[in-house]
Write an enzyme that holds these catalytic residues in place. Structure first.
Site, PDB file in Angstrom:
ATOM      1  N   ASP A 241       0.836  -1.204   0.000  1.00  0.00           N
ATOM      2  CA  ASP A 241       0.000   0.000   0.000  1.00  0.00           C
ATOM      3  C   ASP A 241       0.870   1.254   0.000  1.00  0.00           C
ATOM      4  O   ASP A 241       0.778   2.093   0.904  1.00  0.00           O
ATOM      5  CB  ASP A 241      -0.955  -0.029   1.205  1.00  0.00           C
ATOM      6  CG  ASP A 241      -1.857  -1.259   1.162  1.00  0.00           C
ATOM      7  OD1 ASP A 241      -2.076  -1.790   0.049  1.00  0.00           O
ATOM      8  OD2 ASP A 241      -2.328  -1.699   2.220  1.00  0.00           O
ATOM      9  N   LYS A 263       0.111  -7.963  -3.160  1.00  0.00           N
ATOM     10  CA  LYS A 263      -1.221  -7.373  -3.352  1.00  0.00           C
ATOM     11  C   LYS A 263      -1.048  -5.879  -3.585  1.00  0.00           C
ATOM     12  O   LYS A 263      -0.350  -5.210  -2.835  1.00  0.00           O
ATOM     13  CB  LYS A 263      -2.081  -7.631  -2.115  1.00  0.00           C
ATOM     14  CG  LYS A 263      -3.531  -7.205  -2.285  1.00  0.00           C
ATOM     15  CD  LYS A 263      -4.358  -7.574  -1.072  1.00  0.00           C
ATOM     16  CE  LYS A 263      -4.183  -6.614   0.074  1.00  0.00           C
ATOM     17  NZ  LYS A 263      -4.611  -5.232  -0.210  1.00  0.00           N
ATOM     18  N   HIS A 265      -2.772  -1.931  -4.587  1.00  0.00           N
ATOM     19  CA  HIS A 265      -3.902  -1.016  -4.791  1.00  0.00           C
ATOM     20  C   HIS A 265      -3.366  -0.069  -5.846  1.00  0.00           C
ATOM     21  O   HIS A 265      -2.823   0.990  -5.523  1.00  0.00           O
ATOM     22  CB  HIS A 265      -4.238  -0.254  -3.507  1.00  0.00           C
ATOM     23  CG  HIS A 265      -5.008  -1.059  -2.513  1.00  0.00           C
ATOM     24  ND1 HIS A 265      -6.311  -1.438  -2.736  1.00  0.00           N
ATOM     25  CD2 HIS A 265      -4.680  -1.550  -1.299  1.00  0.00           C
ATOM     26  CE1 HIS A 265      -6.746  -2.125  -1.683  1.00  0.00           C
ATOM     27  NE2 HIS A 265      -5.770  -2.231  -0.804  1.00  0.00           N
ATOM     28  N   ASP A 295      -6.036  -5.512  -5.622  1.00  0.00           N
ATOM     29  CA  ASP A 295      -7.105  -5.449  -4.616  1.00  0.00           C
ATOM     30  C   ASP A 295      -8.101  -4.332  -4.982  1.00  0.00           C
ATOM     31  O   ASP A 295      -8.304  -3.387  -4.238  1.00  0.00           O
ATOM     32  CB  ASP A 295      -6.464  -5.203  -3.241  1.00  0.00           C
ATOM     33  CG  ASP A 295      -7.431  -5.373  -2.096  1.00  0.00           C
ATOM     34  OD1 ASP A 295      -8.562  -5.839  -2.338  1.00  0.00           O
ATOM     35  OD2 ASP A 295      -7.053  -5.027  -0.962  1.00  0.00           O
ATOM     36  N   LYS A 297     -11.308  -4.579  -5.339  1.00  0.00           N
ATOM     37  CA  LYS A 297     -12.625  -4.748  -4.676  1.00  0.00           C
ATOM     38  C   LYS A 297     -13.749  -4.224  -5.549  1.00  0.00           C
ATOM     39  O   LYS A 297     -14.508  -3.331  -5.170  1.00  0.00           O
ATOM     40  CB  LYS A 297     -12.661  -4.070  -3.306  1.00  0.00           C
ATOM     41  CG  LYS A 297     -11.724  -4.700  -2.287  1.00  0.00           C
ATOM     42  CD  LYS A 297     -11.989  -4.171  -0.887  1.00  0.00           C
ATOM     43  CE  LYS A 297     -10.996  -4.712   0.119  1.00  0.00           C
ATOM     44  NZ  LYS A 297      -9.621  -4.175  -0.053  1.00  0.00           N
ATOM     45  N   ASP A 300     -19.596  -3.307  -8.687  1.00  0.00           N
ATOM     46  CA  ASP A 300     -20.562  -2.597  -9.535  1.00  0.00           C
ATOM     47  C   ASP A 300     -21.357  -3.605 -10.371  1.00  0.00           C
ATOM     48  O   ASP A 300     -21.253  -4.813 -10.170  1.00  0.00           O
ATOM     49  CB  ASP A 300     -19.790  -1.614 -10.431  1.00  0.00           C
ATOM     50  CG  ASP A 300     -20.602  -0.364 -10.727  1.00  0.00           C
ATOM     51  OD1 ASP A 300     -21.787  -0.504 -11.106  1.00  0.00           O
ATOM     52  OD2 ASP A 300     -20.061   0.748 -10.578  1.00  0.00           O
ATOM     53  N   SER A 349     -12.321  -7.044   7.603  1.00  0.00           N
ATOM     54  CA  SER A 349     -11.633  -7.042   8.893  1.00  0.00           C
ATOM     55  C   SER A 349     -11.933  -5.791   9.717  1.00  0.00           C
ATOM     56  O   SER A 349     -11.567  -5.721  10.877  1.00  0.00           O
ATOM     57  CB  SER A 349     -10.122  -7.134   8.666  1.00  0.00           C
ATOM     58  OG  SER A 349      -9.687  -6.013   7.908  1.00  0.00           O
ATOM     59  N   ARG A 425       0.970  -3.003   6.674  1.00  0.00           N
ATOM     60  CA  ARG A 425       1.839  -2.132   7.477  1.00  0.00           C
ATOM     61  C   ARG A 425       2.829  -2.893   8.343  1.00  0.00           C
ATOM     62  O   ARG A 425       3.892  -2.367   8.655  1.00  0.00           O
ATOM     63  CB  ARG A 425       0.964  -1.192   8.309  1.00  0.00           C
ATOM     64  CG  ARG A 425       0.417  -0.042   7.468  1.00  0.00           C
ATOM     65  CD  ARG A 425      -0.734   0.660   8.128  1.00  0.00           C
ATOM     66  NE  ARG A 425      -1.949  -0.143   8.049  1.00  0.00           N
ATOM     67  CZ  ARG A 425      -3.132   0.259   8.512  1.00  0.00           C
ATOM     68  NH1 ARG A 425      -3.237   1.442   9.087  1.00  0.00           N
ATOM     69  NH2 ARG A 425      -4.202  -0.504   8.392  1.00  0.00           N
TER      70      ARG A 425
HETATM   71  O1  S5P Z   1     -11.345  -6.927   4.968  1.00  0.00           O
HETATM   72  C1  S5P Z   1     -10.329  -6.532   4.468  1.00  0.00           C
HETATM   73  C2  S5P Z   1     -10.021  -6.767   3.115  1.00  0.00           C
HETATM   74  C3  S5P Z   1      -8.812  -6.339   2.606  1.00  0.00           C
HETATM   75  S1  S5P Z   1      -8.363  -6.856   1.040  1.00  0.00           S
HETATM   76  N1  S5P Z   1      -9.412  -5.868   5.210  1.00  0.00           N
HETATM   77  C4  S5P Z   1      -8.232  -5.408   4.703  1.00  0.00           C
HETATM   78  O2  S5P Z   1      -7.449  -4.834   5.448  1.00  0.00           O
HETATM   79  N2  S5P Z   1      -7.948  -5.595   3.373  1.00  0.00           N
HETATM   80  C5  S5P Z   1      -6.717  -5.032   2.759  1.00  0.00           C
HETATM   81  O3  S5P Z   1      -5.585  -5.636   3.372  1.00  0.00           O
HETATM   82  C6  S5P Z   1      -6.552  -3.537   2.942  1.00  0.00           C
HETATM   83  O4  S5P Z   1      -7.109  -2.833   1.860  1.00  0.00           O
HETATM   84  C7  S5P Z   1      -5.058  -3.356   3.014  1.00  0.00           C
HETATM   85  O5  S5P Z   1      -4.536  -3.220   1.726  1.00  0.00           O
HETATM   86  C8  S5P Z   1      -4.548  -4.672   3.584  1.00  0.00           C
HETATM   87  C9  S5P Z   1      -4.286  -4.637   5.087  1.00  0.00           C
HETATM   88  O6  S5P Z   1      -3.276  -3.733   5.389  1.00  0.00           O
HETATM   89  P1  S5P Z   1      -2.656  -3.599   6.856  1.00  0.00           P
HETATM   90  O7  S5P Z   1      -1.692  -2.448   6.720  1.00  0.00           O
HETATM   91  O8  S5P Z   1      -3.759  -3.257   7.801  1.00  0.00           O
HETATM   92  O9  S5P Z   1      -1.971  -4.897   7.146  1.00  0.00           O
END
Ligand code: S5P
Length: 453
Positions: A241, A263, A265, A295, A297, A300, A349, A425
């Protein structure tokens, strides 16, 4: 006052209910254990609790309040302080000297006494207290209970003519915790079986091995991903990210040898350029043998998704091995991605998301209809012929300040039977990103091995 649910979640943090395998006083094995005594150690919570309890009672009916010893004593005291209804104290055993009184305090015969209890199970200890209070010439019409374990106590007392009020039932609590993704479906099922009087087993189903998954799933992208995982001993998908091409390529190059997938964005890259960003990224992916998951998502109608997938400057269809998509647009909308592996977003999440059990059940019907769906992003166990990708993974489980909720690799492999962890992160914000990736790779693999053995 905050909602009852918010109050419960705050109180839950005090460790008042534990889930696992517990042997009760009766010798019975229970999938949960309740001890509400810690509530009294947090004055703010105890005060709030007493107000919730008072709120559901017909207060004009009572001349006195009495707690069932010991756990309910502080609760009854707090209720008395908040309502100005006088408190009496029942001893567990009568004094052997002096007055030999069983009930202390000021009262006189004929007064109606509200009884307070922390947890009701069979109702036996409450009946003993009722008997002793009535024996002193007092009247008992109502009982207030913080938590009903739903094991017959409430019904037994009601049959005898007592009005039983409860703040929470164990089913209500299990529902809240399931919605908050604090309990797995297995655990919930076991609790319901237990409450329904059925025999329960505590054996956890083992996680399915990648070799077994390879036999069950035949999409070429899924096969490739599983082969890479086995060959590299890595179930790590790094979430890149970052916002510049240079950072993205650096991450890909440095993490490449340790990951099964990267992954992206892609729409957050400020200086995106198809040649500079994508073609170079593709080369690195090939060199280090990992797959690319965009990713995006998608969410539409089919026609728009098809355009978003193949057109515009990103031309995702040209380079992504996998894309993420919501199932919200329905069965046909999910057919927009040709042969690219689809990772369907089943559960998110983040806090207070809308992907509850009902949503997931309906989404699953759409997902299983589509041969290009190779897996799901979810926070719960899913069927064995799909791959499970779990984001929200971090070695320290403190949540961020934007609603993200974290779990450890150990937890997601053991409890959710995840196949691939997605870490953002935890890696790209680390001081040494390669070292961090290696740590997650090793922890992820160890957690996988523990979960299958
Ligand atoms: O439910 C979700 C789905 C996804 S794909 N929760 C998420 O966090 N993600 C993605 O996973 C989110 O867009 C981000 O790119 C990554 C988690 O990042 P982190 O920095 O919190 O580990």
């Amino acid at each position: 006052m905050k909602t009852k649910r918010a109050f419960f979640l705050e109180a839950y943090k005090l460790g008042i209910i534990k889930f696992g395998k517990f042997t009760l006083k009766s010798g019975i094995e229970s999938p949960f254990y309740v001890d509400l005594r810690p509530l009294a150690s947090d004055p703010k919570i105890l005060k709030q609790l007493s107000n919730y309890l008072l709120e559901i009672l017909p207060l004009d009916n009572f001349d006195l309040i009495c707690g069932v010893p010991y756990a309910a004593l502080p609760m009854a005291t707090a209720m008395s302080l908040e309502s100005y209804i006088p408190l009496i104290l029942k001893r567990k055993e009568a004094k052997t000297y002096g007055t030999k009184k069983l009930i202390e305090g000021l009262f006189h015969k004929g007064q109606n006494c509200l009884l307070v209890e922390d947890v009701i199970t069979s109702g036996k200890s409450l009946l003993e207290t009722i008997y002793e209070v009535e024996n002193e010439g007092l009247k008992v019409s109502d009982i207030i209970v913080v938590l009903d374990r739903q094991q017959g106590g409430r019904e037994k007392l009601q049959e005898k003519g007592y009005q039983v009020h409860t703040l929470f039932t164990i089913s209500e609590i299990v529902k809240i915790l399931q919605e908050e993704q604090q309990l797995t479906e297995d655990e919930v099922e076991r609790i319901h079986d237990f409450l329904g009087g059925h025999s329960i087993t505590f054996e956890e189903k083992k996680k399915t091995r990648y070799e077994e998954k390879l036999k069950n799933i035949d999409h070429p992208v899924a096969t490739r991903l599983l082969e890479i995982a086995l060959q590299k001993k890595s179930n790590l998908i790094a979430s890149a990210d970052v916002t510049t091409t240079q950072e993205l390529l650096n991450l890909a190059e440095t993490l490449g040898p340790h990951i099964a997938g990267l992954k992206t964005h892609i729409d957050i890259i400020r200086d995106f350029d198809y040649q500079q960003t994508i073609l170079r990224l593709k080369d690195i992916a090939e060199k280090h043998d990992f797959l690319l998951m965009e990713d995006r998502k998608f969410g539409d109608i089919g026609n728009t998704q098809e355009l978003q997938f193949s057109q515009g400057m990103y031309k995702i269809s040209n380079w992504a091995d996998m894309v993420t998509a919501h199932a919200i647009g329905g069965t046909q909308a999910l057919q927009s991605f040709a042969q690219t592996g689809i990772i369907a977003i089943l559960g998110m999440s983040s806090k207070s998301n809308l992907t509850d059990a009902h949503y997931r059940e309906e989404a699953m019907k759409i997902i299983t209809n589509n041969p290009n769906v190779i897996g799901c992003v979810a926070q719960n166990q899913i069927q064995d012929d799909l791959l499970l990708f779990t984001p929200g993974v971090h070695l320290t489980t403190a949540d961020d300040d934007k609603g993200q909720q974290y779990r450890t690799p150990e937890y997601v492999f053991k409890k959710l039977h995840t196949d691939f962890i997605i870490v953002g992160r935890g890696i790209y914000k680390a001081e040494n990103i390669e070292q961090a990736a290696l740590t997650y790779k090793i922890k992820g693999w160890e957690a996988y091995e523990n979960a299958i053995s």
